[in-house]
Design a protein around this motif. Structure first.
Motif, PDB file in Angstrom:
ATOM      1  N   ARG A 183       0.781  -1.149   0.183  1.00 58.28           N
ATOM      2  CA  ARG A 183       0.159  -0.109  -0.016  1.00 58.28           C
ATOM      3  C   ARG A 183       0.828   1.295  -0.007  1.00 58.28           C
ATOM      4  O   ARG A 183       0.712   2.195  -0.603  1.00 58.28           O
ATOM      5  CB  ARG A 183      -1.026  -0.075   1.201  1.00 58.28           C
ATOM      6  CG  ARG A 183      -2.162  -1.108   1.268  1.00 58.28           C
ATOM      7  CD  ARG A 183      -3.195  -0.631   2.029  1.00 58.28           C
ATOM      8  NE  ARG A 183      -2.647  -0.741   3.512  1.00 58.28           N
ATOM      9  CZ  ARG A 183      -2.847  -1.832   4.333  1.00 58.28           C
ATOM     10  NH1 ARG A 183      -3.389  -2.919   3.659  1.00 58.28           N
ATOM     11  NH2 ARG A 183      -2.529  -1.644   5.444  1.00 58.28           N
ATOM     12  N   ARG A 196       1.449   4.080  -3.015  1.00 65.50           N
ATOM     13  CA  ARG A 196       1.186   5.601  -2.809  1.00 65.50           C
ATOM     14  C   ARG A 196       2.549   6.507  -3.216  1.00 65.50           C
ATOM     15  O   ARG A 196       2.468   7.465  -3.703  1.00 65.50           O
ATOM     16  CB  ARG A 196       1.153   5.922  -1.350  1.00 65.50           C
ATOM     17  CG  ARG A 196      -0.357   5.705  -1.067  1.00 65.50           C
ATOM     18  CD  ARG A 196      -0.446   5.752   0.728  1.00 65.50           C
ATOM     19  NE  ARG A 196      -0.199   7.090   1.040  1.00 65.50           N
ATOM     20  CZ  ARG A 196       0.216   7.452   2.295  1.00 65.50           C
ATOM     21  NH1 ARG A 196       0.030   6.545   3.307  1.00 65.50           N
ATOM     22  NH2 ARG A 196       0.637   8.745   2.900  1.00 65.50           N
ATOM     23  N   CYS A 224      -9.111   9.632  14.929  1.00 68.57           N
ATOM     24  CA  CYS A 224      -9.059   8.968  13.701  1.00 68.57           C
ATOM     25  C   CYS A 224     -10.205   7.804  13.932  1.00 68.57           C
ATOM     26  O   CYS A 224     -10.970   7.837  12.797  1.00 68.57           O
ATOM     27  CB  CYS A 224      -7.689   8.017  13.410  1.00 68.57           C
ATOM     28  SG  CYS A 224      -7.644   7.337  11.934  1.00 68.57           S
ATOM     29  N   ALA A 269     -12.912   5.954  -0.426  1.00 68.83           N
ATOM     30  CA  ALA A 269     -11.767   6.076  -0.309  1.00 68.83           C
ATOM     31  C   ALA A 269     -11.238   6.699   0.602  1.00 68.83           C
ATOM     32  O   ALA A 269     -10.028   6.527   1.299  1.00 68.83           O
ATOM     33  CB  ALA A 269     -11.317   7.073  -1.982  1.00 68.83           C
ATOM     34  N   ARG A 270     -12.046   7.732   1.211  1.00 65.05           N
ATOM     35  CA  ARG A 270     -11.727   8.126   2.550  1.00 65.05           C
ATOM     36  C   ARG A 270     -11.675   7.399   3.726  1.00 65.05           C
ATOM     37  O   ARG A 270     -10.664   7.407   4.706  1.00 65.05           O
ATOM     38  CB  ARG A 270     -12.592   9.465   2.610  1.00 65.05           C
ATOM     39  CG  ARG A 270     -12.430  10.149   4.189  1.00 65.05           C
ATOM     40  CD  ARG A 270     -11.058  10.781   4.101  1.00 65.05           C
ATOM     41  NE  ARG A 270     -10.735  11.672   5.547  1.00 65.05           N
ATOM     42  CZ  ARG A 270      -9.737  12.011   6.045  1.00 65.05           C
ATOM     43  NH1 ARG A 270      -8.398  11.596   5.371  1.00 65.05           N
ATOM     44  NH2 ARG A 270      -9.587  12.562   7.296  1.00 65.05           N
ATOM     45  N   GLU A 286      -8.475   5.479   3.417  1.00 66.31           N
ATOM     46  CA  GLU A 286      -7.141   6.396   3.739  1.00 66.31           C
ATOM     47  C   GLU A 286      -7.327   6.472   5.384  1.00 66.31           C
ATOM     48  O   GLU A 286      -6.019   6.242   5.995  1.00 66.31           O
ATOM     49  CB  GLU A 286      -7.422   7.904   3.209  1.00 66.31           C
ATOM     50  CG  GLU A 286      -6.486   8.861   3.524  1.00 66.31           C
ATOM     51  CD  GLU A 286      -6.633  10.292   2.901  1.00 66.31           C
ATOM     52  OE1 GLU A 286      -6.116  11.309   3.724  1.00 66.31           O
ATOM     53  OE2 GLU A 286      -7.426  10.382   1.983  1.00 66.31           O
ATOM     54  N   ALA A 296      -6.022   3.256   6.766  1.00 68.55           N
ATOM     55  CA  ALA A 296      -4.524   3.084   6.731  1.00 68.55           C
ATOM     56  C   ALA A 296      -3.739   3.946   7.900  1.00 68.55           C
ATOM     57  O   ALA A 296      -2.724   3.584   8.121  1.00 68.55           O
ATOM     58  CB  ALA A 296      -3.977   3.421   5.431  1.00 68.55           C
ATOM     59  N   GLN A 297      -4.318   5.106   8.111  1.00 69.66           N
ATOM     60  CA  GLN A 297      -3.708   6.004   9.174  1.00 69.66           C
ATOM     61  C   GLN A 297      -3.744   5.551  10.387  1.00 69.66           C
ATOM     62  O   GLN A 297      -2.885   5.427  11.107  1.00 69.66           O
ATOM     63  CB  GLN A 297      -4.416   7.339   9.009  1.00 69.66           C
ATOM     64  CG  GLN A 297      -3.929   8.471   9.988  1.00 69.66           C
ATOM     65  CD  GLN A 297      -4.701   9.662   9.913  1.00 69.66           C
ATOM     66  OE1 GLN A 297      -5.570  10.156   8.895  1.00 69.66           O
ATOM     67  NE2 GLN A 297      -5.053  10.487  11.212  1.00 69.66           N
TER      68      GLN A 297
END
Length: 917
Positions: A285, A289, A526, A553-554, A557, A560-561
């Motif tokens: 991933r 990016r 988060c 998509a958000r 994201e 992943a954060q």
């Protein structure tokens, strides 16, 4: 600040400076040049604006015009506009040569080194650096000549000549001692050359020196580069926990100075760190990016390196086609930019890809060619030797295998490289086992596992520790298979010991650690954003439409954060290591009376099982091939989907599929249960998705034995030590929606069997009401909608009255010893982590539950209501009313449905997992 954000005084000062330049003031020319170069680090747009005005006010064919052109080229390089920078520098050099401005030639040649190197034109860059040094020495400029020598060293290192590069850096250092920025960067480059030479300790000390010098001078951009390099070194040494905060610090610094290309390079290096830790999916991933930005910035060497890492990760994940594409790009790009070491790395990876595809001759040709250019890189040479040894093993060349392995083991000892030592000992064990020397093979396997364990226990972040074990589990499986080949009591004990090292290992460590793993406060924001998005998306996170796609998509994201935040959290690792030292005799003593444990094992291409009771240990070899199990799992999935999509078809679902599971995995074991009335099954690999406990009811339709699952033998025994709680404080939750309209009725019916129960339904079952109540409940029943997320299993979730609550939010919430019943779709599914599975069930077990009831697939709403109400009727009527009673109640309900010919897709997905009861 750029011109648009300057104060009036700052604007006036620059205007006066440019007026002085136009008037021929040489000091003003020097000042303007220095300002452009300084601004390029902190305000690129301002530097480009100033450099353009600088050129405009200088006379043609003058030294000041040459200075201005050089300053602008410098700023263009920071903007990654390399071709225009080189063109401008060429014009300026021609102007200086025509005007015989000898003092200007050195700076022009020096400025040209970086863009040439960034574009991969390394021979041209080497020529420019040597010309710059010669030009400076010709006019007696020792310090600038030293800086040119540093640039020459950088180019030589990129060309795969780290020894020559180190000599350049060492020669330059005394001349630059008075300049902190220059000195810091020279120390950093010396460290990189030392790293290329595998002198890790020297490199680490030199990086620390460089960072100290640059921090003292507040050189943020340069310090970020050094800290990123230090993070890269730490990850290569295996200290992943120390490297990740370094990556974060460097990334934050790059963000402050707006260095997007450097940030992308750093992201690729972090991906490499995750690759060394075995976190393959995570690193892919990050490579995905980083690569677009690296390509766009035309950072060819960095692009080649990132493609190489992505290709290696995909190869290990088994995606051979995608891996080959990345590796071919890495090799081609490295060759174009003249990066010899990278080209060798790419060709070695291509050899591994050819070997994985069965093309051993091609693999041997590639690896042999690479070996010839690895003399000055002992760590890389050892990796090449490991590949050649693997090829020789495939070709049946046993004498050459052992010769190569002995050489590789010598390298790994000299380099103190535990992963390499594990790999060579693994190869040695396989070779010895092939030759029939099982005793020596067992010793080699033990050595390999010891090195792998040393590497794993050095990682404190839970998910990275799990990922490393998943990437290394083939070693453990091979050791198990070789031990089983002997079929002696001692070898069976060894097989079980090794198998336990990979079964629910981090879950066991969480259970023995002081902290079961509450989320850090840093994750709260988060998590809040994730919860908002999950609630917005509803049951289906993959619905079509532009709004849904953008939200999804958000969501990815943020996942992943959050994943990154958890990777940076160093959890307490148990020092008990009970699975390492435990013996079957010790485990047998801890088995409850009239209880048996079945540990399923991956045995090469088959599945075997070891049955342990209080009086005996029995091996059952080759119950089924893994291919047969995979095919059976597909058939089960087909039957379930058809039954749930068309309820009328459920009655036509053939019992033969479930009976086949029983015939393969349970029926052969029945004679070994030795009269046990409770049996705990520990699944492996493909078995995690099969209804093995339900299949036992076909194997023994008239019996009274209860069957449960355990995550592992060790963790199952550990969970059995939790308090046995009588459910005096039951928490019953029911939240109905369009997919589970009867959930609240189910909850009310269940609550009638527990007089003192706390009943929360609908909007009353809010997060604020439910979550605090978990800490005091002895029994938790949830009825409602559940979702399993295979991509992010710890974001699998349950629908409460006001929003979804994810698996990770349950962490640390439960009363120790509680039993949890989840009457929801897919609540028992799991994914990832090899034999260490993640999902809602794990979240409950790692947070204090002794047993969890869940479902492997979607549930019929009407069936769930009747079945779970009956489950609680039997459970509440039992005398002990503990987790063992819950297991017996569930087995009784399922056995009754089987006897009544209820279609198995309705009831066979239910299971109890937890303590060995």
């Amino acid at each position: 600040p750029s011109r648009g954000f300057m104060t009036a005084a700052e604007t006036f000062e620059l205007d006066r400076l440019l007026q002085a330049v136009a008037g021929g003031d040489s000091a003003a020319v020097e000042d303007a040049s220095n300002r452009v170069r300084a601004m390029a680090l902190a305000d690129l747009s301002g530097a480009l604006d100033l450099s353009a005005r600088f050129i405009d006010v200088t006379p043609p064919a003058s030294p000041s015009r040459v200075r201005a052109m050089s300053a602008r080229a410098h700023a263009l390089c920071y903007a990654n506009d390399f071709e225009p920078a080189i063109q401008l520098l060429t014009e300026a050099r021609e102007l200086a040569e025509a005007g015989r401005f000898a003092a200007e030639l050195g700076p022009l040649w020096l400025t040209q080194v970086q863009p040439l190197a960034r574009l991969g034109r390394l021979p041209d860059a080497e020529h420019a650096a040597r010309s710059a040094r010669a030009s400076f020495l010709a006019v007696g400029a020792a310090v600038p000549a030293a800086k040119a020598g540093v640039n020459l060293g950088i180019v030589l290192r990129m060309m795969g000549r780290p020894g020559d590069a180190l000599e350049c850096f060492t020669d330059a250092l005394p001349h630059l001692f008075a300049e902190p920025l220059a000195r810091g960067m020279v120390e950093s480059n010396r460290a990189e050359a030392l790293l290329d030479l595998d002198r890790f300790d020297d490199a680490a000390r030199t990086f620390e020196t460089a960072l100290e010098v640059l921090n003292s001078g507040n050189h943020d951009h340069a310090a970020a580069v050094v800290e990123g390099n230090l993070a890269d070194l730490l990850s290569r040494r295996g200290d992943i926990d120390a490297s990740l905060p370094r990556f974060d610090n460097a990334s934050a610094r790059f963000e402050r100075v707006g260095a997007s290309a450097d940030a992308a390079r750093l992201l690729a290096e972090e991906a490499e760190a995750l690759l060394t830790a075995g976190a393959l999916r995570k690193c892919v991933r990050l490579f995905d990016r980083a690569l677009p930005a690296l390509r766009q910035s035309r950072l060819t060497r960095e692009t080649a390196r990132a493609c190489l890492g992505a290709g290696i990760a995909l190869l290990k994940l088994g995606d051979h086609n995608a891996a080959a594409e990345f590796l071919e790009e890495a090799a081609a790009t490295a060759e174009v930019c003249g990066a010899g070491p990278l080209l060798a790395e790419a060709r070695l990876a291509l050899a591994e890809a050819a070997l994985a595809a069965g093309r051993t001759d091609e693999a041997h040709r590639l690896a042999s060619a690479v070996l010839e250019c690895s003399q000055d890189r002992p760590l890389f040479r050892a990796r090449v030797i490991a590949t050649l040894a693997t090829i020789a093993m495939k070709q049946g060349d046993d004498p050459r295998v052992l010769t190569l392995i002995d050489e590789g083991l010598r390298f790994s000892r000299e380099l103190h490289a535990a992963p390499l030592a594990a790999r060579f000992n693994h190869l040695k064990a396989l070779s010895l086992a092939h030759r029939g020397d099982h005793q020596a093979a067992h010793a080699a396997f033990r050595a390999a596992i010891e090195h792998a364990e040393r590497r794993r226990t050095a990682i404190r972040a839970e998910q990275l520790r799990t990922a490393f074990l998943e990437s290394a589990e083939q070693l453990y499986h091979d050791a198990v298979s070789t031990a089983l080949d002997d079929s002696t009591p001692e070898s069976i004990r060894e097989a079980l010991r090794v198998a336990e090292l990979i079964k629910a290992r981090t879950l066991l460590e969480n259970r023995t650690a002081a902290d079961a793993g509450n989320s850090d406060s840093d994750c709260t924001e988060c998590l809040s954003r994730l919860n908002t998005l999950y609630s917005r998306l509803g049951p289906n996170v993959r619905q079509s439409g532009p709004d849904q796609s953008e939200t999804h998509a958000r969501l990815v994201e943020l996942e992943a954060q959050l994943d990154r935040l958890h990777d940076r959290r160093a959890t307490e690792v148990s020092t008990e290591r009970e699975t390492t030292h435990a013996t079957i005799d010790a485990w047998r003593k801890r088995l409850p009376a009239k209880c048996a444990a079945v540990v399923y094992l991956t045995d090469r291409d088959a599945v075997s099982a070891i049955v342990v009771t209080a009086s005996q240990t029995t091996l059952h070899r080759h119950l089924a091939t893994r291919r047969e199990i995979t095919q059976l799992a597909r058939r089960i999935g087909f039957d379930i989907e058809r039954s749930l999509a068309h309820p009328a078809a459920a009655t036509a679902a053939s019992d033969a599929t479930l009976a086949r599971v029983a015939d393969m995995l349970v029926r052969p074991l029945l004679p070994s249960f030795d009269g046990s009335d409770r049996v705990s099954l520990v699944p492996c690999r493909e078995l995690h998705a099969l209804p093995v406990t339900a299949a036992t009811l076909h194997a023994s339709p008239g019996g009274t034995t209860s069957f449960t699952l355990a995550p592992g033998f060790g963790v199952g025994l550990r969970l059995a030590e939790l308090p046995r709680r009588t459910p005096r404080r039951a928490l019953i939750i029911g939240v109905a929606d369009e997919l589970a309209p009867l959930a609240e009725e189910e909850a009310r019916d269940v609550a009638r069997h527990w007089p003192d129960a706390t009943l929360l339904t609908g909007k009353d079952a809010s997060v604020d009401a439910v979550m605090p109540s978990l800490a005091s409940a002895d029994l938790v029943h949830f009825a409602g909608h559940g979702i399993f997320d295979p991509d992010f299993p710890m974001s699998s979730r349950l629908r409460l009255g006001d929003r979804w609550v994810t698996a990770r939010e349950f962490t640390g919430r439960f009363n120790p010893g509680v039993v949890v019943v989840m009457s929801g779709c897919d609540t028992g599914q799991s994914a990832g982590g090899g034999e260490d599975r993640y999902g809602l069930t794990r979240a409950c077990l790692s947070s204090g539950a002794s047993a969890v009831v869940g479902s492997l697939w979607r549930l019929s709403d009407s069936f769930a209501r009747s079945a779970f109400v009956e489950l609680h009727a039997r459970f509440s009527a039992s005398s002990a009313c503990d987790s063992a009673s819950l297991a017996h109640a569930l087995t009784s309900v399922q056995r009754e449905h089987a006897a009544n010919r209820t279609p198995w897709p309705l009831w066979a997905g239910l299971y109890l997992k937890g303590a060995i009861l």
